[in-house]
Each structure stands twice: as C-alpha cells, then as structure tokens.
Write a protein that holds these residues in place. Structure first.
Motif, PDB file in Angstrom:
ATOM      1  N   LEU A 108      14.250  12.410 -19.866  1.00 14.98           N
ATOM      2  CA  LEU A 108      15.407  11.616 -20.092  1.00 14.98           C
ATOM      3  C   LEU A 108      14.959  10.078 -19.012  1.00 14.98           C
ATOM      4  O   LEU A 108      14.169   9.332 -18.966  1.00 14.98           O
ATOM      5  CB  LEU A 108      16.589  11.327 -19.205  1.00 14.98           C
ATOM      6  N   MET A 109      14.621  11.312 -17.658  1.00 12.30           N
ATOM      7  CA  MET A 109      13.495  10.703 -16.374  1.00 12.30           C
ATOM      8  C   MET A 109      12.508  10.181 -16.635  1.00 12.30           C
ATOM      9  O   MET A 109      11.826   9.125 -15.803  1.00 12.30           O
ATOM     10  CB  MET A 109      13.733  12.276 -15.132  1.00 12.30           C
ATOM     11  N   ASN A 110      11.627  10.660 -17.173  1.00  8.12           N
ATOM     12  CA  ASN A 110      10.173  11.074 -17.975  1.00  8.12           C
ATOM     13  C   ASN A 110      10.410   9.083 -18.316  1.00  8.12           C
ATOM     14  O   ASN A 110       9.265   8.579 -18.140  1.00  8.12           O
ATOM     15  CB  ASN A 110       9.512  11.441 -19.046  1.00  8.12           C
ATOM     16  N   ARG A 111      11.260   8.726 -18.905  1.00  9.11           N
ATOM     17  CA  ARG A 111      11.135   7.021 -19.920  1.00  9.11           C
ATOM     18  C   ARG A 111      12.120   6.335 -18.717  1.00  9.11           C
ATOM     19  O   ARG A 111      11.734   5.115 -19.331  1.00  9.11           O
ATOM     20  CB  ARG A 111      12.247   7.624 -21.381  1.00  9.11           C
ATOM     21  N   ALA A 112      12.470   6.482 -17.070  1.00  6.10           N
ATOM     22  CA  ALA A 112      12.609   5.458 -16.690  1.00  6.10           C
ATOM     23  C   ALA A 112      11.166   4.175 -16.225  1.00  6.10           C
ATOM     24  O   ALA A 112      10.223   4.601 -15.958  1.00  6.10           O
ATOM     25  CB  ALA A 112      13.055   6.222 -15.233  1.00  6.10           C
TER      26      ALA A 112
END
Length: 334
Positions: free
Chosen positions: A104-108
């Motif tokens: 999820l953080m990778n998609r920020a």
C-alpha cells in the motif's frame, strides 16, 4: 449526527493566499456550522519530512497559528492544537505502522514520484527517500484516526491518503475489533486551487506564493509580479486562462466576477486589473492583518491558546489510546 471534521497545515513556510482560500477560510466557515466538531492542527511532525531548517519550522508554526486566530477561528468551538503536543498521535502511528501493508505504501503518490524522478536521472530508485516520506500516509492516518474524524476536507491530490487511512483502519478493525470510524474524504469543487505568480499551482515548493499578510506595499508588489501575456490595453483578454482573473474570482462576489469578466472582454489593461485585484484582496485581509501583527508580537498568548487546545485534544486522545492499547494487548497486569 455530529461530524468530526479534521484539517491540518504543514508548518514549512508562511501562510499564503492559496492556503487561505483552499483550506483556512472554508475550515473556519465549517467550524461555525451546527453539527460540526472541528479538529484543526499545526502539522509540525509532517514538516520534518520536507524541511531540515529548525528555525523555519518554528517560525512557520507561530505564523500559521497566528493566522488561524487572526482570521477569527473560535477556539471555544474548535479543537485547535499543535500535532507535536499530542504524544498519543506518534504512539498510534506505530500501531498503524504495524498494520499498514508495504504494498500500500509503495503506491503512495509522493513516494512513486520520488522513485520516478530518481529513475529518470539514473539514480537508485530509493536514493534520498527517507522513511518519513515513505510512511507519511501512516502519520496522516494517525492524525485522522486519533480523533475518529468522519470528514476530512482535502484537495484531489490528497484523496489517496484518506483512502489509505480507511484501508489501515479497516485492517486494524478486522484484527482487533471495531475501534475506528472509517473517514470520508471531502472535496469541495467550489473551493479554488489558486494559481501562483508563475501560473502553476500556488505552492511553497514552487516558490511562487503570495504570502497572506504581507504589508500593503509588498502585497501590491507581489500582485504586480503575476505572470500575464503581452496583450495590450484595449485588446480582449481570456479570463479563463488568466491567473489574475482566477485569483480575483476566489475573492470576489458573483457580481464582481461578472463585472471583471466583462472588463477582460473589453480589454482592461493588465496594470489596471492587478490594481483592482490588490484593492480587493487588501480590503479582505486588512483587519486580520492587524490582528495577525498583534499576535506575532505576543507569542506567549499564541502558546497559551495552543496549550489549551492540546489539553482539549488529549481529553479525546488519552482515553481512546487506552482502549487501543487494551485492544492490541499492551496494558497493565493489575
């Protein structure tokens, strides 16, 4: 039903016209509506992601606090606090970090933009990326979920962060029981995103802002710097592609907007349009500017207001964090 509305402004520079029109003015209006419980804060932990200048972060915190107060925020009706004065927020941030999926953080957006910039310049994808930037959405989730905010007014570029907060809250609720209300992002299309001096979005990052409480002469000088085209007086001008008109619209009544639209059609000179824009903005900010200057000269008063706000914020945060600690298994044996 009471709506908890939450807004924060990062303390990395002087408040500018874009902050006022896009966040502060609508937030103060929302705080006066029956049924709203507003939480407004100085996002000084977030500032550390963007600024390595301690003096700037400190000065900006004072300026932003003074701005909210000068513009008439009723702190009896709103919870107004400094993020760093509520220690429950970073503790909750850790609980949520333990629930947040790395994917999820990778998609920020901010992280992806940093990676793309690195790849385009031939660097390692993660070159210069601090964990503060990477996990920024988790801290924002903690800001929102600490007070179970139901509505989070944001620009379109921040919708993703509220969706991430919902995702992390949902995972926590699934593992530990229903603790968090899932927040809703609120995007008000009637709130303007102001253009700056160069025609791009007004932003500290672009160094194209018009500070809100400049003295009159400096305000006029800044407005005169707004980029325009080379059309002469008497030549019809397109209001819809003009930064001058776009800023005018954010401060003007409907009638004033239509009158200026007509003046553009009739070929108003750029100098005259900028003069009228200065007069319009100056009329709106003159009284708050005086209050702002008085507040900046009395930092002890600002501090006392923020300390009072922190106590109010912690009256919600402390008992709620105790519940969350129990939910995750961290509590006393006695």
């Amino acid at each position: 039903m009471q709506h908890r509305v939450l807004t924060g402004i990062t303390t990395t520079g002087s408040p500018h016209l874009g902050n006022y029109v896009g966040a502060i003015r609508p937030a103060i209006e929302a705080s006066r509506k029956e049924g709203n419980l507003p939480f407004y804060f100085l996002a000084d932990f977030h500032a550390l992601i963007k600024s390595r200048d301690p003096a700037q972060v400190h000065q900006s915190s004072q300026e932003i606090a003074a701005t909210w107060l000068a513009l008439g925020l009723d702190t009896d009706n709103a919870v107004f606090y400094r993020q760093s004065d509520v220690p429950e927020i970073p503790e909750l941030c850790w609980f949520l970090t333990c629930m947040a999926a790395k994917g999820l953080m990778n998609r920020a957006h901010a992280y992806k933009a940093a990676v793309q910039a690195n790849e385009e310049s031939g660097e390692d994808p993660d070159f210069g990326v601090a964990m503060g930037l990477y996990s920024y959405p988790v801290l924002m989730a903690a800001d929102i979920l600490m007070f179970n905010a139901t509505r989070v007014p944001v620009g379109k570029d921040q919708i993703q962060h509220v969706e991430m907060a919902r995702d992390i809250a949902g995972r926590f609720n699934h593992h530990y029981g229903e603790s968090f209300v899932l927040p809703e992002a609120v995007v008000d299309d009637s709130v303007a995103v102001l253009q700056g001096l160069d025609g791009r979005k007004m932003s500290k990052s672009y160094n194209n802002t018009i500070p809100l409480f400049l003295p009159e002469k400096k305000l006029k000088k800044h407005i005169n710097k707004i980029k325009t085209n080379l059309l002469e007086p008497g030549e019809s001008k397109d209001p819809d592609t003009s930064t001058v008109f776009q800023i005018w619209q954010a401060f003007a009544s409907e009638q004033q907007t239509e009158e200026m639209r007509q003046a553009f059609k009739e070929g108003i000179a750029w100098g005259e349009a900028k003069k009228q824009l200065f007069e319009l903005i100056n009329a709106e900010v003159a009284e708050p500017r005086e209050r702002y200057e008085e507040l900046m000269a009395n930092p002890a008063h600002i501090e006392s207001v923020l300390k009072e706000g922190a106590e109010k914020a912690r009256s919600y945060a402390t008992p709620f964090l105790a519940e969350l600690r129990k939910a995750v298994g961290i509590y006393s044996f006695g």
